[in-house]
Design an enzyme around this catalytic site. Sequence first.
Site, mmCIF file in Angstrom:
data_model
loop_
_atom_site.group_PDB
_atom_site.id
_atom_site.type_symbol
_atom_site.label_atom_id
_atom_site.label_comp_id
_atom_site.label_asym_id
_atom_site.label_seq_id
_atom_site.Cartn_x
_atom_site.Cartn_y
_atom_site.Cartn_z
ATOM 1 N N HIS A 316 -3.037 -38.630 -68.796
ATOM 2 C CA HIS A 316 -2.542 -39.794 -68.055
ATOM 3 C C HIS A 316 -2.689 -41.028 -68.927
ATOM 4 C CE1 HIS A 316 -2.177 -42.868 -64.893
ATOM 5 N NE2 HIS A 316 -1.575 -41.932 -64.184
ATOM 6 N N ASP A 373 0.276 -35.303 -60.705
ATOM 7 C CA ASP A 373 1.596 -34.674 -60.703
ATOM 8 C C ASP A 373 1.496 -33.155 -60.740
ATOM 9 O OD1 ASP A 373 3.051 -37.157 -60.787
ATOM 10 O OD2 ASP A 373 2.422 -37.337 -62.873
#
Length: 427
Positions: A316, A373
Amino acid sequence: MNTNTVTITDNRNNKSYEFDIVDATRGPSVVDISSFYSDTGMFTYDNGFTSTANCISEITFIDGFKGELRYRGMDIEKLASNHSYLETCYLLLNSKLPSKKELVEFDLELRHRSLLHESLRHLFQAFPAGAHPMATLSSTTAALSTFYYDHLEISNEDGYQEMARRIIAKMPTIAAFAYRHSIGAPFIHPDIDRSFSENFLYMLRAYPGGKMHVGPDGEYSIKEIEVKALDTIFTLHADHEQNASTTTVRGVASTGAHPYVAISAGISALWGRAHGGANESVIQQLEMIGSVENVDAFIARAKDPNDEFRLMGFGHRVYKNFDPRAKVLKGLQDQLKDELNLDSNLMRIANRIEEIALSDEYFISRKLYPNIDFYSGVILTALDIPKSMFTPVFVIGRTVGWITQWIEFKKDTKTKIARPRQLYMGQ
């Protein structure tokens, strides 16, 4: 002498310039370089704004190194575990959790505001069959501004609340209509007897007349665990500080545009696969891998610096530790697997990838932990939500964050139109 400053020296001429440090209540302090250009005749260069604070905010805080996320000071894991999405919405909009009476009133207001103007409903027919729901969602949200144009000029708190609650309530309906139009199915209007998250599943799944699918064992129902799972996903997506789409919303807000136009721009920004579209890409990649037996070969490709293949759903931009939202969804995924008796091929592939990534030194040393996600894509698949609706689900959850950020921007008397500078290298 003021010691809470930073001194910058231009080594070409030994001139020094002093800038104030502004301390944060949480996280890094900032150097106020508002006068940098007028003082030095130069701009600062910060590609991707990785070291630049573009606003002062009291909404969301992230510490990527600690894996910390807070809404209005509340830890996201505690909030997602102990409170509903509507409580989270109320918290973001009002800086406090609602009382039981306030929550009931808030819930009922959103239920009644979820219906769309009939003229707006006809707009969906202008889009071609098979249109991606995100394109329809963005366009319809912009069109919503024509029905509530008076929100362009808001002068009091009641006006801000009415505008915000209206868009939060209508977004699930717009998203569900966008999907059903894309597959040629008749629209299902909101049922005000149903809760926020249940209503969205109902509008996706129901048949005309309010009936659900009927099988040999009777009419299927929306399970409580499904509603809880979707509600949790909405909560985890509600806001995420100054990300790309939120920055877009604030940028459009700075021009004086209608709030719903700013939200429409945020939806468009979120659609990108580097942002909200990533969970759709996760499932597409799992489908491409095909079986558990192929996982090791794809992991080897992910490690190969000469191979363009990248494993989706890991790492991320902000978090250099485990994404706290992913921790919540990991637990939720395990619960869904047990309560819905899930043992799908995609989940087996995902579990094998997760097992390798959490134990392999290559991923650990690079802090490539599973992110939100990775888990949200798997969970939404378990909820039978089509891939084309993964990002619209993100939009529904994030709408409250966007509109709260828009309100905060509009209330700040010191804000200016967004106008970044550039380093010109042309002729």
